[in-house]
Design an enzyme around this catalytic site. Structure first.
Site, PDB file in Angstrom:
ATOM      1  N   GLY A 284       1.044  -1.290  -0.127  1.00 48.23           N
ATOM      2  CA  GLY A 284      -0.060  -0.090  -0.035  1.00 48.23           C
ATOM      3  C   GLY A 284       1.183   1.306  -0.029  1.00 48.23           C
TER       4      GLY A 284
ATOM      5  N   GLY B 114      -0.257   4.952  -0.922  1.00 45.52           N
ATOM      6  CA  GLY B 114      -1.201   5.695  -0.170  1.00 45.52           C
ATOM      7  C   GLY B 114      -0.874   6.973   0.696  1.00 45.52           C
ATOM      8  N   GLN B 115      -1.535   7.644   1.308  1.00 49.71           N
ATOM      9  CA  GLN B 115      -1.162   8.756   2.115  1.00 49.71           C
ATOM     10  C   GLN B 115       0.323   8.496   3.099  1.00 49.71           C
ATOM     11  OE1 GLN B 115      -3.347   9.956   5.204  1.00 49.71           O
ATOM     12  NE2 GLN B 115      -2.993  12.238   5.137  1.00 49.71           N
TER      13      GLN B 115
ATOM     14  N   ASP C  97       2.523  -1.951  -4.308  1.00 49.43           N
ATOM     15  CA  ASP C  97       1.109  -1.415  -4.352  1.00 49.43           C
ATOM     16  C   ASP C  97       0.421  -2.370  -5.581  1.00 49.43           C
ATOM     17  OD1 ASP C  97      -0.563   1.450  -2.971  1.00 49.43           O
ATOM     18  OD2 ASP C  97      -1.364   0.118  -4.367  1.00 49.43           O
ATOM     19  N   ILE C  98      -0.740  -1.987  -5.541  1.00 48.18           N
ATOM     20  CA  ILE C  98      -1.500  -2.994  -6.551  1.00 48.18           C
ATOM     21  C   ILE C  98      -1.685  -2.148  -8.051  1.00 48.18           C
ATOM     22  CG2 ILE C  98      -3.001  -4.501  -5.596  1.00 48.18           C
ATOM     23  CD1 ILE C  98      -5.309  -2.379  -5.980  1.00 48.18           C
ATOM     24  N   ARG C  99      -1.257  -0.635  -8.019  1.00 45.24           N
ATOM     25  CA  ARG C  99      -1.060   0.164  -9.131  1.00 45.24           C
ATOM     26  C   ARG C  99       0.185   0.684  -9.127  1.00 45.24           C
ATOM     27  NH1 ARG C  99      -5.894   1.387  -7.028  1.00 45.24           N
ATOM     28  NH2 ARG C  99      -7.599   0.458  -7.948  1.00 45.24           N
TER      29      ARG C  99
ATOM     30  N   LYS D   7     -10.112  -3.438  12.454  1.00 40.64           N
ATOM     31  CA  LYS D   7      -8.936  -3.045  13.121  1.00 40.64           C
ATOM     32  C   LYS D   7      -8.752  -3.863  14.373  1.00 40.64           C
ATOM     33  CE  LYS D   7      -7.147  -0.414  10.067  1.00 40.64           C
ATOM     34  NZ  LYS D   7      -5.789  -0.792   9.564  1.00 40.64           N
TER      35      LYS D   7
ATOM     36  N   ASP E 205      -0.173  -7.772  -4.978  1.00 40.33           N
ATOM     37  CA  ASP E 205      -1.416  -7.716  -4.453  1.00 40.33           C
ATOM     38  C   ASP E 205      -1.658  -8.573  -3.059  1.00 40.33           C
ATOM     39  OD1 ASP E 205      -4.112  -8.189  -3.843  1.00 40.33           O
ATOM     40  OD2 ASP E 205      -4.762  -9.218  -5.786  1.00 40.33           O
TER      41      ASP E 205
ATOM     42  N   TYR F   2     -14.461  -1.078   9.183  1.00 36.06           N
ATOM     43  CA  TYR F   2     -13.067  -0.671   9.203  1.00 36.06           C
ATOM     44  C   TYR F   2     -12.569  -0.836  10.530  1.00 36.06           C
ATOM     45  CZ  TYR F   2      -9.125   2.727   9.205  1.00 36.06           C
ATOM     46  OH  TYR F   2      -7.746   3.058   9.441  1.00 36.06           O
TER      47      TYR F   2
HETATM   48  C1  AKB Z   1      -9.923   7.124   8.697  1.00 35.81           C
HETATM   49  O1  AKB Z   1     -10.491   8.421   8.944  1.00 35.81           O
HETATM   50  O2  AKB Z   1     -10.606   6.280   8.500  1.00 35.81           O
HETATM   51  C2  AKB Z   1      -8.575   7.149   9.225  1.00 35.81           C
HETATM   52  C3  AKB Z   1      -8.417   6.786  10.293  1.00 35.81           C
HETATM   53  C4  AKB Z   1      -8.787   7.640  11.666  1.00 35.81           C
HETATM   54  O3  AKB Z   1      -8.102   5.373  10.840  1.00 35.81           O
HETATM   55  N1  AKB Z   1      -7.803   8.321   8.806  1.00 35.81           N
END
Ligand code: AKB
Length: 313
Positions: free
Chosen positions: A10, A13-14, A36-38, A143, A50, A139
């Site tokens: 990844g 990403g940021q 990354d995948i791209r 986590k 991947d 998400y």
């Molecule tokens: C999000 O907003 O999903 C992330 C995080 C806080 O994990 N920046």
């Protein structure tokens, strides 16, 4: 310093963009492989990968004799709510693939957790390291599960896996994408272009945030700490400052008085409302010496000057 051969997933990403640069500055470009995948805009020591393909992860780790994987490939909170099944698949299977390869090859793992592990039953202020984690997003659920898998792989298989619960990350090099805290990056880009900004969160929504240089420095510090210093094998609370859209906009206006903004909350408001406003990170501070360098006002000033704003004060 021990010889490192690092693979980052990844990496486009940021966080990946900035961590890749910092790790290369520290360990040498040849020793840090971005994946990354791209394809990225500029390719330096880059490979397509991947993370859903465990054989491909294993082949790369073995061929490169990797010592550490920074596994960052994931869906974030807002994009995860829009594609819950895909988010669960990538966030869980990707992590399990990396942990399995780490178990087989003996390499170390860094994996990012998030303040999204907390939900409605966690304290809003000074949210402790150990408290109720009943997240409201896919998400967040991934986590919480991921943190427990990390601890399991450490306790049962001896994998040296370490993790941090990131707050919203603010950076000028790479754009954020798919998160609930992304407004705190987007707002700067609008302000310096002289455009009004419509924020997708309510003006008074306070969330924990951090300036990217601190996030990167803290991550490397965690990974360089002796194993004996790491008492948390789920993920560490990790904190710098907290603010609301209103406070951020007002501070930007101190530099750019013409800047205007509006609040039009969307589905991300529900996510933000479920997260703590402020995090207690004393465990990270005492275990491995975490301490942020940047306060809120420093971050705003640096963001504006780095993005090329004409600062009027
Ligand atoms: C999000 O907003 O999903 C992330 C995080 C806080 O994990 N920046």
């Amino acid at each position: 310093m021990q010889k490192q051969q690092i693979i980052i997933t990844g990496a486009n990403g940021q966080l990946g963009t900035e961590l890749t640069s910092a790790l290369r500055a520290r360990y040498g470009t040849a020793n840090v492989i971005a994946t990354d995948i791209r394809h990225p805009a500029v390719e330096t020591n880059f490979q397509l990968l991947d993370v859903m393909d465990r054989d491909a992860v294993r082949s790369l780790v073995t061929a490169e004799e990797a010592t550490t994987i920074y596994h960052l490939a994931a869906f974030l909170s807002a994009s995860g709510e829009q594609r819950p099944q895909q988010a669960w698949d990538l966030n869980m299977q990707g992590l399990l693939n990396v942990l399995e390869v780490a178990r087989e090859t003996g390499c170390r793992v860094f994996w990012p957790s998030s303040i999204a592990v907390f939900g409605a039953y966690a304290p809003k202020t000074n949210c402790p390291q150990n408290t109720v984690t009943q997240p409201s997003t896919v998400y967040g659920i991934s986590k919480v599960a991921g943190e427990n898998w990390c601890r399991y792989y450490h306790d049962v298989y001896g994998v040296d896996v370490r993790s941090i619960r990131y707050p919203g990350l603010i950076s000028h090099t790479a754009m954020a994408g798919g998160g609930t805290t992304d407004y705190a990056v987007d707002i700067f880009h609008h302000a310096i272009r002289g455009e009004a900004y419509t924020c997708f969160l309510d003006a008074d929504t306070i969330l924990p945030m951090m300036y990217m240089p601190d996030a990167v420095a803290g991550t490397i510090r965690l990974m360089e700490a002796p194993s004996t210093a790491i008492s948390i094998r789920t993920a560490y609370n990790f904190s710098a400052f907290s603010f609301s859209p209103k406070q951020l906009a007002a501070t930007i206006q101190e530099h750019l008085p013409e800047f205007s903004w509006y609040s039009r909350p969307d589905f991300r408001q529900r996510i933000a409302d479920s997260w703590p406003q402020q995090i207690d990170d004393r465990q990270a501070r005492s275990d491995w010496g975490w301490k942020p360098r940047y306060q809120f006002e420093d971050m705003v000033g640096e963001m504006l000057s780095a993005l090329g704003a004409h600062i009027t004060t």
